[in-house]
Design a protein around this motif. Sequence first.
Motif, PDB file in Angstrom:
ATOM      1  N   HIS A 182       0.827  -1.210   0.000  1.00 46.20           N
ATOM      2  CA  HIS A 182       0.000   0.000   0.000  1.00 46.20           C
ATOM      3  C   HIS A 182       0.854   1.250   0.000  1.00 46.20           C
ATOM      4  O   HIS A 182       0.569   2.220  -0.729  1.00 46.20           O
ATOM      5  CB  HIS A 182      -0.919   0.022   1.229  1.00 46.20           C
ATOM      6  CG  HIS A 182      -1.410   1.397   1.557  1.00 46.20           C
ATOM      7  ND1 HIS A 182      -0.836   2.187   2.536  1.00 46.20           N
ATOM      8  CD2 HIS A 182      -2.381   2.159   0.982  1.00 46.20           C
ATOM      9  CE1 HIS A 182      -1.454   3.344   2.574  1.00 46.20           C
ATOM     10  NE2 HIS A 182      -2.384   3.364   1.656  1.00 46.20           N
ATOM     11  N   SER A 247      -7.656  -4.775  -3.529  1.00 48.75           N
ATOM     12  CA  SER A 247      -8.569  -4.540  -2.411  1.00 48.75           C
ATOM     13  C   SER A 247      -9.398  -5.768  -2.081  1.00 48.75           C
ATOM     14  O   SER A 247      -9.920  -5.893  -0.965  1.00 48.75           O
ATOM     15  CB  SER A 247      -9.498  -3.356  -2.732  1.00 48.75           C
ATOM     16  OG  SER A 247      -8.741  -2.179  -2.972  1.00 48.75           O
ATOM     17  N   ALA A 254      -7.824  -6.149   6.534  1.00 53.70           N
ATOM     18  CA  ALA A 254      -8.951  -5.229   6.373  1.00 53.70           C
ATOM     19  C   ALA A 254      -8.502  -3.782   6.512  1.00 53.70           C
ATOM     20  O   ALA A 254      -9.006  -2.893   5.813  1.00 53.70           O
ATOM     21  CB  ALA A 254     -10.034  -5.555   7.401  1.00 53.70           C
ATOM     22  N   GLU A 255      -7.568  -3.523   7.437  1.00 51.69           N
ATOM     23  CA  GLU A 255      -7.105  -2.136   7.621  1.00 51.69           C
ATOM     24  C   GLU A 255      -6.423  -1.612   6.361  1.00 51.69           C
ATOM     25  O   GLU A 255      -6.599  -0.446   5.982  1.00 51.69           O
ATOM     26  CB  GLU A 255      -6.125  -2.053   8.802  1.00 51.69           C
ATOM     27  CG  GLU A 255      -6.715  -2.488  10.137  1.00 51.69           C
ATOM     28  CD  GLU A 255      -6.520  -3.972  10.401  1.00 51.69           C
ATOM     29  OE1 GLU A 255      -6.442  -4.746   9.419  1.00 51.69           O
ATOM     30  OE2 GLU A 255      -6.421  -4.348  11.588  1.00 51.69           O
ATOM     31  N   LYS A 257      -6.966  -2.700   3.295  1.00 52.76           N
ATOM     32  CA  LYS A 257      -7.958  -2.579   2.224  1.00 52.76           C
ATOM     33  C   LYS A 257      -8.584  -1.192   2.218  1.00 52.76           C
ATOM     34  O   LYS A 257      -8.854  -0.622   1.156  1.00 52.76           O
ATOM     35  CB  LYS A 257      -9.034  -3.650   2.378  1.00 52.76           C
ATOM     36  CG  LYS A 257      -8.560  -5.056   2.054  1.00 52.76           C
ATOM     37  CD  LYS A 257      -9.684  -6.067   2.193  1.00 52.76           C
ATOM     38  CE  LYS A 257      -9.196  -7.481   1.854  1.00 52.76           C
ATOM     39  NZ  LYS A 257     -10.271  -8.489   1.979  1.00 52.76           N
ATOM     40  N   GLU A 258      -8.823  -0.644   3.410  1.00 53.85           N
ATOM     41  CA  GLU A 258      -9.380   0.709   3.481  1.00 53.85           C
ATOM     42  C   GLU A 258      -8.416   1.719   2.872  1.00 53.85           C
ATOM     43  O   GLU A 258      -8.825   2.621   2.125  1.00 53.85           O
ATOM     44  CB  GLU A 258      -9.677   1.069   4.937  1.00 53.85           C
ATOM     45  CG  GLU A 258     -10.754   0.199   5.585  1.00 53.85           C
ATOM     46  CD  GLU A 258     -10.962   0.539   7.043  1.00 53.85           C
ATOM     47  OE1 GLU A 258     -10.240   1.434   7.537  1.00 53.85           O
ATOM     48  OE2 GLU A 258     -11.826  -0.082   7.699  1.00 53.85           O
ATOM     49  N   TYR A 259      -7.143   1.576   3.188  1.00 54.43           N
ATOM     50  CA  TYR A 259      -6.140   2.479   2.619  1.00 54.43           C
ATOM     51  C   TYR A 259      -6.023   2.300   1.108  1.00 54.43           C
ATOM     52  O   TYR A 259      -5.853   3.271   0.365  1.00 54.43           O
ATOM     53  CB  TYR A 259      -4.780   2.237   3.275  1.00 54.43           C
ATOM     54  CG  TYR A 259      -4.674   2.758   4.693  1.00 54.43           C
ATOM     55  CD1 TYR A 259      -4.629   4.120   4.957  1.00 54.43           C
ATOM     56  CD2 TYR A 259      -4.618   1.874   5.766  1.00 54.43           C
ATOM     57  CE1 TYR A 259      -4.521   4.597   6.244  1.00 54.43           C
ATOM     58  CE2 TYR A 259      -4.520   2.347   7.073  1.00 54.43           C
ATOM     59  CZ  TYR A 259      -4.474   3.710   7.308  1.00 54.43           C
ATOM     60  OH  TYR A 259      -4.381   4.184   8.582  1.00 54.43           O
ATOM     61  N   ARG A 261      -8.373   1.373  -0.938  1.00 58.47           N
ATOM     62  CA  ARG A 261      -9.529   2.010  -1.575  1.00 58.47           C
ATOM     63  C   ARG A 261      -9.349   3.521  -1.660  1.00 58.47           C
ATOM     64  O   ARG A 261      -9.779   4.153  -2.633  1.00 58.47           O
ATOM     65  CB  ARG A 261     -10.807   1.647  -0.802  1.00 58.47           C
ATOM     66  CG  ARG A 261     -11.304   0.229  -1.076  1.00 58.47           C
ATOM     67  CD  ARG A 261     -12.699   0.016  -0.549  1.00 58.47           C
ATOM     68  NE  ARG A 261     -12.729  -0.004   0.911  1.00 58.47           N
ATOM     69  CZ  ARG A 261     -12.621  -1.107   1.638  1.00 58.47           C
ATOM     70  NH1 ARG A 261     -12.467  -2.285   1.033  1.00 58.47           N
ATOM     71  NH2 ARG A 261     -12.673  -1.067   2.961  1.00 58.47           N
ATOM     72  N   ASP A 262      -8.691   4.088  -0.655  1.00 54.36           N
ATOM     73  CA  ASP A 262      -8.402   5.528  -0.703  1.00 54.36           C
ATOM     74  C   ASP A 262      -7.424   5.842  -1.827  1.00 54.36           C
ATOM     75  O   ASP A 262      -7.591   6.831  -2.553  1.00 54.36           O
ATOM     76  CB  ASP A 262      -7.839   5.986   0.642  1.00 54.36           C
ATOM     77  CG  ASP A 262      -7.542   7.479   0.669  1.00 54.36           C
ATOM     78  OD1 ASP A 262      -8.500   8.269   0.597  1.00 54.36           O
ATOM     79  OD2 ASP A 262      -6.352   7.841   0.738  1.00 54.36           O
TER      80      ASP A 262
END
Length: 360
Positions: A182, A247, A254-255, A257-259, A261-262
Motif C-alpha cells: 500500500h 482490495s 482489512a485495515e 484494504k481501506e487504505y 480504496r483511498d
Amino acid sequence: MAMTRVRPGRALFKTRRPAGVQAPDRDTAVIDWAAYIDGHRACTGTVADAVRLIRDGRLTPDGDSAGFVWVGLHEPSATELADLAEVFGLHPLAVEDAIHAHQRPKLERYDDVHFVVMKTVGYVSSGPGGAEVVETGEIMIFCGPDFVVTVRHGAHGELGSVRRDLEKDPARLALGPAAVLHAVADRVVDGYVGVADAVMEDIDEVEEAVFSPERTDESRRIYRLKREVIQLKRAVGPLAGPLRNLSGRRFVPAEIKEYLRDVEDHLTRVREQVESYDELLNPILQAHMTQVTVADNRDMRKISAWGAIFMVPTAIAGIYGMNFDFMPETKWRYGYPMILAVIAMACMSLYRGFRRNGWL
C-alpha cells in the motif's frame, strides 16, 4: 509453498554495508534490506541473515512467520534477481518481467506470491530550451507471505523515504507485506498527482499564450503537451484494475484494504483529470490553428492590396514604355506631369479603399 532455505555464500548476499546506504560504485543492485518483526526493524549484516532471522528464528505456533523481509533493488542484473528468486521462490515469468521492465501496470499471482507492476512518472526538463517531458519508470513488487521484494527501474519512484515513513509507524508495518504494498502504491499515485498538476500549469500557460494579443507559434508546444499527456495516460489508466483487485485479495488485511480504496479513489481522480487534458488541448490546438489561418489571411490581404496599388504605376509605365511612334501624350508638353498625377490619384484611391475595407 514450502519455504526455501537460503544458501550461504552467494555473491549477492556477501555485500556488507550499513542498511539503507547505497553503494557509490553500484557494485550491487541491492539498495536496502531489513527484517521486520512486530513492525520493528531488525538490522542484519546481509540479506541472508535477514531471511534466516524471519524463517528460522521467529515462527508462530501455527508455523507462520511472525515478520517479513523487505529487500529493495534498483535495476538488478539477471544473476542478482535469479539468486533472490531461488531464495524466495519467485516465478520465472515474473522474474523475467522484473529484469526487462517495460511492462504494463498489472497484478498477477503465482502460488502465494503476488507480482505487481506500477509505472512511475516524473516531469523533468529535457532537450533544447529546457522543455519539460514526462519520464516514466517502473516498480515491480513481489509480495509473499513473509517477504517483499521491490525492483525499481528508472530514476523516479525512490523508495527510501517510503521505508523511513513506514518505520515510524510500527503498528502499520506490523500488518505485514501488504502494508509495504500500500505504501508504495500510495507514493506512486502521489507522483501521478504532482505530474498531473505540473502538466496542467503548462496547459494553462499555453492557453494564455494562444489567446494573448501577441502573435506566437504555440503549435509545437501544444503537440508536445499532447504527447506528454498520452505518456501520463499510459501510466495512470491501466493501474486502476490492479488496485481494485488488490482490495479484494485475502492476503490484504482489512485495515490495508481501506487504505487501498483511498489510493484507488485518488487514482480515479487523477485519471479523470488526465483524460480531461486531451479534451482541453484539442480545442486549444484548433483555436491556435484558426488564429494562424486568420493571421495568414490577413497577411495575404495586405500583400494583395499593396500588389494592386503598385500594379497601377507598373501598368501605366509599361504602356508608355512600348516606344510606338504615334503616342500623342509623349509629344505633349504636360503629358509627363499629367501621368504622374493620374498614377498618384489612382494609388491614393486604392489605398483609401483598402484601408476602409480593413485590408491595410
